[in-house]
Design an enzyme around this catalytic site. Structure first.
Site, PDB file in Angstrom:
ATOM      1  N   ILE A   1     104.717 -12.568   1.991  1.00 13.98           N
ATOM      2  CA  ILE A   1     104.998 -11.177   1.956  1.00 13.98           C
ATOM      3  C   ILE A   1     106.471 -10.900   1.695  1.00 13.98           C
ATOM      4  O   ILE A   1     106.761  -9.998   0.905  1.00 13.98           O
ATOM      5  CB  ILE A   1     104.249 -10.350   3.082  1.00 13.98           C
ATOM      6  CG1 ILE A   1     104.236  -8.942   2.732  1.00 13.98           C
ATOM      7  CG2 ILE A   1     104.959 -10.892   4.367  1.00 13.98           C
ATOM      8  CD1 ILE A   1     103.542  -8.200   3.977  1.00 13.98           C
TER       9      ILE A   1
ATOM     10  N   SER B   1     101.461  -4.990  12.225  1.00 16.97           N
ATOM     11  CA  SER B   1     100.148  -5.486  12.192  1.00 16.97           C
ATOM     12  C   SER B   1      99.284  -4.642  12.687  1.00 16.97           C
ATOM     13  O   SER B   1      99.709  -4.186  14.035  1.00 16.97           O
ATOM     14  CB  SER B   1      99.882  -6.894  12.472  1.00 16.97           C
ATOM     15  OG  SER B   1      98.560  -7.106  12.623  1.00 16.97           O
TER      16      SER B   1
ATOM     17  N   TYR C   1     100.457 -12.860  20.021  1.00 22.24           N
ATOM     18  CA  TYR C   1     100.545 -12.200  18.746  1.00 22.24           C
ATOM     19  C   TYR C   1     100.385 -10.664  18.859  1.00 22.24           C
ATOM     20  O   TYR C   1     101.293  -9.704  18.244  1.00 22.24           O
ATOM     21  CB  TYR C   1      99.507 -12.476  17.806  1.00 22.24           C
ATOM     22  CG  TYR C   1      99.354 -11.994  16.153  1.00 22.24           C
ATOM     23  CD1 TYR C   1     100.198 -12.562  15.336  1.00 22.24           C
ATOM     24  CD2 TYR C   1      98.680 -10.950  16.359  1.00 22.24           C
ATOM     25  CE1 TYR C   1     100.110 -11.782  14.236  1.00 22.24           C
ATOM     26  CE2 TYR C   1      98.652 -10.085  14.912  1.00 22.24           C
ATOM     27  CZ  TYR C   1      99.237 -10.407  13.959  1.00 22.24           C
ATOM     28  OH  TYR C   1      99.236 -10.117  12.763  1.00 22.24           O
TER      29      TYR C   1
ATOM     30  N   LYS D   1     103.274  -7.693  18.141  1.00 21.38           N
ATOM     31  CA  LYS D   1     103.241  -6.682  16.951  1.00 21.38           C
ATOM     32  C   LYS D   1     103.067  -5.330  17.773  1.00 21.38           C
ATOM     33  O   LYS D   1     103.688  -4.321  17.275  1.00 21.38           O
ATOM     34  CB  LYS D   1     101.558  -7.043  16.274  1.00 21.38           C
ATOM     35  CG  LYS D   1     101.743  -7.944  15.471  1.00 21.38           C
ATOM     36  CD  LYS D   1     103.200  -8.023  14.538  1.00 21.38           C
ATOM     37  CE  LYS D   1     103.091  -9.357  13.651  1.00 21.38           C
ATOM     38  NZ  LYS D   1     104.039  -9.587  12.812  1.00 21.38           N
TER      39      LYS D   1
END
Length: 330
Positions: free
Chosen positions: A18, A159, A171, A175
């Site tokens: 990305i 995210s 994770y 985020k």
């Protein structure tokens, strides 16, 4: 249409995925884009490929400019050197910073279906050293260039994992912190007319993700262990093959970078799906950005596949209801 002509940008982690897609779209829109990553030259024998030189050559082929700067984002000295180069090259000008560098894809897949206490505590650093701490450090240096000029945009690539459990514990924490960083930094930067947003792409078909999923399927890696429902590798592949390309987020950020009303979004979470509608963007042929706020998406990922199949795509779950569903309070 070239609408970022004269702008100076930094995109971290732009060797592939990305980050590469964002860099290419910003360059194609006319900006001078400094791209960072650990891999400067093409790697021999790599199945995935990806290097700063390759990204820069692709940008040049499209009529744009990417300036490769080798940078290890675990090193604050490397980061400081990066911003010094940009400052000296452009008389202190920096218009857009995209905090995208992330070093935890392999850690995510290796930890699927495994509780946090079954992994070494170093999973935290693997996930959040580059993907969170570095974002803050880069934002500090970027703000020091933007504030005196009274304009600029900082984007954290985040995210939906910041709202609800996804993949693993570090994770989601990371985020969520990226989203909060945008809110709190945005609050302090508002008086200086500098915007800070947190961008939620949908599932993105990056080279690394597709390669990892296919490798795991071929090796039968998930046959003997539980994986969170909806995230087994064999179930993920069809989703990722039809979702966003690596360049759609770049189109969205180019739109943000030229939006005269960007301060209205500062401190907020923005999704690629909503920005695509706002700026009337189209992804590559055959790819449809997934609306993570749609009722259909919510039903699919809660196991109600039959009900999801008859639910219209345009029905959305209100964002305030999504936030309440995170159960932050007793």
């Amino acid at each position: 249409m070239v609408h970022l002509a004269g702008k100076v940008c930094i995109v971290t982690g732009a060797t592939r995925g990305i980050g590469r897609g964002i860099a290419l779209q910003l360059a194609e829109s006319g900006a001078k884009v400094y791209i960072t990553g650990r891999t400067l030259e093409p790697r021999k024998g790599s199945s995935l490929g990806g290097s700063l030189r390759e990204t820069a050559r692709e940008a040049e082929a499209r009529g744009g400019t990417c300036v490769p700067i080798q940078c290890d984002h675990t090193s604050e000295k490397d980061v400081e050197r990066l911003f010094e180069i940009v400052k000296n090259d452009n008389d202190g000008q920096l218009d857009i910073l995209v905090n995208n560098a992330y070093a935890a894809i392999n850690a995510i897949f290796s930890s699927l279906g495994t509780s946090f206490y079954e992994f070494p505590p170093t999973l935290w650093d693997d996930t959040n050293n580059v993907g969170l701490r570095n974002h803050y450090i880069c934002s500090v240096y970027a703000a020091r260039l933007m504030v005196p000029r009274k304009k600029g945009l900082i984007v954290n690539v985040s995210s939906v994992g910041g709202l609800q459990y996804l993949f693993n514990v570090p994770y989601g924490i990371g985020k969520d912190a990226c989203d909060r960083m945008a809110a709190d930094c945005g609050a302090e930067l508002r008086k200086h007319n500098v915007a800070f947003v947190s961008l939620w792409p949908g599932p993105v078909a990056t080279e690394n993700v597709i390669d990892t999923i296919q490798t795991n399927i071929e090796s039968g890696r998930n046959d003997d262990r539980e994986v969170p429902k909806g995230y087994a590798d064999k179930d993920m592949l069809p989703t990722f093959k039809i979702c966003e390309t690596t360049e759609f987020a770049g189109k969205c950020i180019a739109g943000l970078g030229s939006d005269p009303n960007i301060m209205a979004m500062s401190g907020k979470i923005v999704t690629t799906y909503d920005l695509g509608r706002k700026y009337k963007l189209q992804d590559a042929h055959g790819h449809v950005p997934i609306d993570m706020c749609s009722l259909k998406f919510a039903l699919q990922h809660s196991g109600h596949t039959w009900l999801a199949s008859i639910t219209p795509n345009f029905l959305q779950v209100p964002k305030w209801l999504m936030w309440l569903s995170a159960n932050r309070f007793y």
